[in-house]
Design a protein around this motif. Structure first.
Motif, PDB file in Angstrom:
ATOM      1  N   THR A   1       0.820  -1.200   0.000  1.00  0.00           N
ATOM      2  CA  THR A   1       0.000   0.000   0.000  1.00  0.00           C
ATOM      3  C   THR A   1       0.858   1.255   0.000  1.00  0.00           C
ATOM      4  O   THR A   1       2.053   1.224   0.327  1.00  0.00           O
ATOM      5  N   HIS A   2       0.238   2.366  -0.368  1.00  0.00           N
ATOM      6  CA  HIS A   2       0.839   3.654  -0.065  1.00  0.00           C
ATOM      7  C   HIS A   2       0.713   3.889   1.434  1.00  0.00           C
ATOM      8  O   HIS A   2      -0.066   3.198   2.111  1.00  0.00           O
ATOM      9  N   PRO A   3       1.477   4.826   2.009  1.00  0.00           N
ATOM     10  CA  PRO A   3       1.349   5.090   3.455  1.00  0.00           C
ATOM     11  C   PRO A   3      -0.085   5.423   3.851  1.00  0.00           C
ATOM     12  O   PRO A   3      -0.741   6.256   3.215  1.00  0.00           O
ATOM     13  N   ILE A   4      -0.567   4.752   4.878  1.00  0.00           N
ATOM     14  CA  ILE A   4      -1.936   4.938   5.368  1.00  0.00           C
ATOM     15  C   ILE A   4      -1.919   4.843   6.891  1.00  0.00           C
ATOM     16  O   ILE A   4      -0.920   4.435   7.495  1.00  0.00           O
ATOM     17  N   TYR A   5      -3.037   5.214   7.491  1.00  0.00           N
ATOM     18  CA  TYR A   5      -3.185   5.004   8.923  1.00  0.00           C
ATOM     19  C   TYR A   5      -3.583   3.561   9.178  1.00  0.00           C
ATOM     20  O   TYR A   5      -4.291   2.934   8.386  1.00  0.00           O
ATOM     21  N   GLU A   6      -3.116   3.039  10.311  1.00  0.00           N
ATOM     22  CA  GLU A   6      -3.381   1.640  10.619  1.00  0.00           C
ATOM     23  C   GLU A   6      -4.886   1.367  10.728  1.00  0.00           C
ATOM     24  O   GLU A   6      -5.354   0.280  10.378  1.00  0.00           O
ATOM     25  N   ALA A   7      -5.641   2.331  11.189  1.00  0.00           N
ATOM     26  CA  ALA A   7      -7.094   2.163  11.280  1.00  0.00           C
ATOM     27  C   ALA A   7      -7.703   1.909   9.904  1.00  0.00           C
ATOM     28  O   ALA A   7      -8.656   1.124   9.777  1.00  0.00           O
ATOM     29  N   GLN A   8      -7.157   2.555   8.879  1.00  0.00           N
ATOM     30  CA  GLN A   8      -7.641   2.311   7.516  1.00  0.00           C
ATOM     31  C   GLN A   8      -7.383   0.884   7.099  1.00  0.00           C
ATOM     32  O   GLN A   8      -8.239   0.234   6.482  1.00  0.00           O
ATOM     33  N   LEU A   9      -6.202   0.392   7.414  1.00  0.00           N
ATOM     34  CA  LEU A   9      -5.878  -0.987   7.044  1.00  0.00           C
ATOM     35  C   LEU A   9      -6.821  -1.962   7.725  1.00  0.00           C
ATOM     36  O   LEU A   9      -7.318  -2.901   7.094  1.00  0.00           O
ATOM     37  N   ARG A  10      -7.075  -1.768   8.993  1.00  0.00           N
ATOM     38  CA  ARG A  10      -7.941  -2.689   9.724  1.00  0.00           C
ATOM     39  C   ARG A  10      -9.348  -2.690   9.144  1.00  0.00           C
ATOM     40  O   ARG A  10      -9.992  -3.730   9.041  1.00  0.00           O
ATOM     41  N   GLU A  11      -9.823  -1.521   8.762  1.00  0.00           N
ATOM     42  CA  GLU A  11     -11.142  -1.432   8.147  1.00  0.00           C
ATOM     43  C   GLU A  11     -11.176  -2.201   6.830  1.00  0.00           C
ATOM     44  O   GLU A  11     -12.127  -2.948   6.550  1.00  0.00           O
ATOM     45  N   ALA A  12     -10.130  -2.038   6.018  1.00  0.00           N
ATOM     46  CA  ALA A  12     -10.080  -2.735   4.733  1.00  0.00           C
ATOM     47  C   ALA A  12     -10.004  -4.243   4.921  1.00  0.00           C
ATOM     48  O   ALA A  12     -10.677  -5.012   4.210  1.00  0.00           O
ATOM     49  N   LEU A  13      -9.197  -4.684   5.891  1.00  0.00           N
ATOM     50  CA  LEU A  13      -9.005  -6.123   6.077  1.00  0.00           C
ATOM     51  C   LEU A  13     -10.278  -6.825   6.549  1.00  0.00           C
ATOM     52  O   LEU A  13     -10.473  -8.009   6.274  1.00  0.00           O
ATOM     53  N   LYS A  14     -11.156  -6.120   7.237  1.00  0.00           N
ATOM     54  CA  LYS A  14     -12.433  -6.730   7.622  1.00  0.00           C
ATOM     55  C   LYS A  14     -13.222  -7.156   6.385  1.00  0.00           C
ATOM     56  O   LYS A  14     -13.775  -8.264   6.327  1.00  0.00           O
TER      57      LYS A  14
ATOM     58  N   LEU B   1      -8.640 -16.890   0.459  1.00  0.00           N
ATOM     59  CA  LEU B   1      -8.515 -18.124   1.238  1.00  0.00           C
ATOM     60  C   LEU B   1      -7.818 -17.886   2.574  1.00  0.00           C
ATOM     61  O   LEU B   1      -8.272 -18.375   3.607  1.00  0.00           O
ATOM     62  N   THR B   2      -6.711 -17.159   2.553  1.00  0.00           N
ATOM     63  CA  THR B   2      -5.991 -16.825   3.793  1.00  0.00           C
ATOM     64  C   THR B   2      -5.268 -15.495   3.604  1.00  0.00           C
ATOM     65  O   THR B   2      -4.837 -15.165   2.495  1.00  0.00           O
ATOM     66  N   ILE B   3      -5.149 -14.769   4.682  1.00  0.00           N
ATOM     67  CA  ILE B   3      -4.222 -13.630   4.724  1.00  0.00           C
ATOM     68  C   ILE B   3      -3.004 -14.119   5.495  1.00  0.00           C
ATOM     69  O   ILE B   3      -3.057 -14.326   6.711  1.00  0.00           O
ATOM     70  N   ASN B   4      -1.916 -14.331   4.784  1.00  0.00           N
ATOM     71  CA  ASN B   4      -0.751 -15.000   5.366  1.00  0.00           C
ATOM     72  C   ASN B   4       0.078 -14.101   6.275  1.00  0.00           C
ATOM     73  O   ASN B   4       0.599 -14.553   7.295  1.00  0.00           O
ATOM     74  N   ASN B   5       0.226 -12.833   5.887  1.00  0.00           N
ATOM     75  CA  ASN B   5       1.027 -11.939   6.721  1.00  0.00           C
ATOM     76  C   ASN B   5       0.754 -10.493   6.360  1.00  0.00           C
ATOM     77  O   ASN B   5       0.399 -10.181   5.212  1.00  0.00           O
ATOM     78  N   VAL B   6       0.929  -9.630   7.356  1.00  0.00           N
ATOM     79  CA  VAL B   6       0.859  -8.180   7.174  1.00  0.00           C
ATOM     80  C   VAL B   6       2.082  -7.602   7.881  1.00  0.00           C
ATOM     81  O   VAL B   6       2.289  -7.851   9.074  1.00  0.00           O
ATOM     82  N   ILE B   7       2.892  -6.854   7.142  1.00  0.00           N
ATOM     83  CA  ILE B   7       4.132  -6.315   7.685  1.00  0.00           C
ATOM     84  C   ILE B   7       4.209  -4.827   7.353  1.00  0.00           C
ATOM     85  O   ILE B   7       3.940  -4.419   6.225  1.00  0.00           O
ATOM     86  N   ARG B   8       4.595  -4.034   8.331  1.00  0.00           N
ATOM     87  CA  ARG B   8       4.744  -2.597   8.097  1.00  0.00           C
ATOM     88  C   ARG B   8       6.031  -2.301   7.326  1.00  0.00           C
ATOM     89  O   ARG B   8       7.008  -3.028   7.425  1.00  0.00           O
ATOM     90  N   PHE B   9       6.015  -1.203   6.597  1.00  0.00           N
ATOM     91  CA  PHE B   9       7.215  -0.658   5.973  1.00  0.00           C
ATOM     92  C   PHE B   9       7.774   0.448   6.863  1.00  0.00           C
ATOM     93  O   PHE B   9       7.053   1.100   7.609  1.00  0.00           O
ATOM     94  N   GLU B  10       9.059   0.658   6.782  1.00  0.00           N
ATOM     95  CA  GLU B  10       9.680   1.795   7.429  1.00  0.00           C
ATOM     96  C   GLU B  10      10.646   2.438   6.425  1.00  0.00           C
ATOM     97  O   GLU B  10      11.323   1.742   5.684  1.00  0.00           O
ATOM     98  N   GLY B  11      10.673   3.750   6.415  1.00  0.00           N
ATOM     99  CA  GLY B  11      11.581   4.447   5.494  1.00  0.00           C
ATOM    100  C   GLY B  11      11.036   4.583   4.119  1.00  0.00           C
ATOM    101  O   GLY B  11      11.769   4.939   3.193  1.00  0.00           O
ATOM    102  N   LYS B  12       9.708   4.326   3.922  1.00  0.00           N
ATOM    103  CA  LYS B  12       9.097   4.475   2.615  1.00  0.00           C
ATOM    104  C   LYS B  12       8.834   5.948   2.335  1.00  0.00           C
ATOM    105  O   LYS B  12       8.505   6.703   3.240  1.00  0.00           O
TER     106      LYS B  12
END
Length: 427
Positions: free
Chosen positions: A394-407, A416-427
């Motif tokens: 994703t482009h930089p977003i607020y974590e609340a936005q991500l949680r809303e989308a993932l629901k 089928l599965t969401i295998n992993n979610v990892i934050r970026f740093e320095g983007k």
């Protein structure tokens, strides 16, 4: 030449290193301090346990033999843990003794209390070895960078997790396999949870943040996530994105408060911390006057940590000689708010397994768009059984936005599965 007598609490890895350094560098240390530093007594749990070091000191299993000895000038605590270390340090300060400690657990929870007692007693409390072993980061923040307003502290401050992630990156191996190797080599404990769950780094970050931002931060204030969910696939995708994965301790002074977090992060290979490998540690600091700085070295071990302890002993010895207390006590004059995780602002890597059918990707894009989330890049790999693996960045977003989308994404039948979610740093 004055004689400074030391009471050493603990004779494990760090305590043994302190004795070795004081012994092998005795002449240099004496000349630098115009003092003879002597370990008088050492507190141990079991007097019968064989020791790898020896010297002209008395072993005791009674703490009062040390804490109430009027001839002992400095108490050096390298036992670890909260109790009885806290009680012993408080008693030492009340008895009019200076204290040097390497205890990150204690300082991350009770540092403010201990520093206040030291100030009231007019005694020194030094703790360089509590963070990043032999790297002189506490002194740097308190003294060398004191002219700056610090905006950012980002660190690789746990050697075990850095060794694991470096090995996974360089050799393409899975987490569990490398963890077992780290335990065999002595880089990881039999119970590695403090390291791999991020708790060790979180304790150190609480100490660093309190000093850097002059606002009290305890271990309970740190958002923490560990590395156990990181797989060889995640490492490979990060490399494809010209990045690597590190366990980062991140502290930022944002306009709305302090953002204090420890978690795995995808870091561009161009970032100064990306090249820090193996068991090494590094701390990257940005100040308004000095700009970017980085401190690198061994973050643990008998001699590196012992080096920091002995350096503190030397400074306290100089203070005793000049009848001063130059330790900079608690400087938490700010009361800054802590940012909630919903307000963390980063880009995200999302790896998922989906049905390999038409319009799946388009539907995913729509579901994310409804939460105002857009993509910087997309990777898709076809798998067996009419399935596909998709990596969305994703482009930089607020974590609340991500949680809303993932629901919505989790409710989509083609995912089928969401295998992993990892934050970026320095983007």
């Amino acid at each position: 030449m004055q004689e400074i007598q030391i009471g050493l609490l603990g004779l494990g890895t760090v305590g043994s290193g302190v004795i070795q350094i004081l012994t092998q560098n005795d002449d240099d240390i004496s000349n630098r301090t115009d003092s003879h530093i002597k370990i008088k007594k050492v507190l141990v749990r079991n007097l019968q346990t064989p020791r790898s070091v020896s010297g002209n000191f008395v072993l005791t299993d009674k703490p009062e033999d040390i804490l109430q000895d009027p001839d002992i000038d400095i108490i050096v605590e390298v036992m670890g843990g909260i109790e009885p270390a806290r009680t012993y340090i408080l008693e030492a300060l009340h008895q009019g003794k200076n204290v040097v400690t390497a205890n990150k657990d204690l300082l991350a929870l009770h540092g403010h209390e201990l520093l206040d007692v030291a100030k009231e007693a007019g005694k020194d409390l030094y703790f360089e070895a509590s963070v990043a072993g032999g790297i002189p980061i506490i002194a740097a923040l308190k003294q060398s960078l004191a002219a700056n307003r610090i905006s950012t502290v980002i660190g690789i401050i746990n050697g075990t997790t850095n060794y694991i992630l470096t090995s996974m990156t360089e050799q393409g191996r899975d987490y569990e396999e490398v963890l077992k190797e780290a335990q065999t080599l002595g880089y990881a404990e039999a119970d590695p949870s403090s390291d791999v769950d991020g708790l060790d780094a979180a304790r150190k970050l609480a100490i660093l943040s309190s000093i850097a931002f002059n606002s009290r931060v305890t271990i309970n204030d740190v958002y923490v996530d560990g590395i156990s969910r990181i797989t060889a696939d995640d490492i490979a995708y990060a490399s494809e994105l010209n990045s690597c994965i590190k366990l980062l301790a991140i502290a930022k002074h944002q306009p709305d408060g302090l953002e204090i977090r420890v978690h795995p992060a995808i870091l561009p290979k161009s970032h100064p911390l990306a090249s820090v490998g193996g068991v090494f540690n590094a701390i990257y600091v940005i100040g308004d006057a000095v700009g970017e700085t980085m401190f690198f070295g061994r973050g643990a071990g008998s001699l590196p940590t012992g080096s920091a302890v002995v350096s503190d002993i030397i400074q306290v010895t100089r203070n005793i000689e000049t009848h001063s207390t130059s330790a900079i006590n608690c400087t938490c004059y700010n009361d800054l708010q802590l940012t909630k995780s919903d307000d963390f602002h980063t880009a995200f890597y999302i790896r998922m397994r989906v049905k390999d059918e038409p319009r799946v990707l388009a539907t995913l894009a729509l579901l994310f768009a409804e939460a105002n989330v857009s993509f910087a890049s997309i990777i898709q790999r076809q798998k067996a059984n009419e399935e596909a693996e998709i990596v969305l960045v994703t482009h930089p977003i607020y974590e609340a936005q991500l949680r809303e989308a993932l629901k919505s994404v989790k409710a989509y039948s083609k995912v089928l599965t969401i295998n992993n979610v990892i934050r970026f740093e320095g983007k």
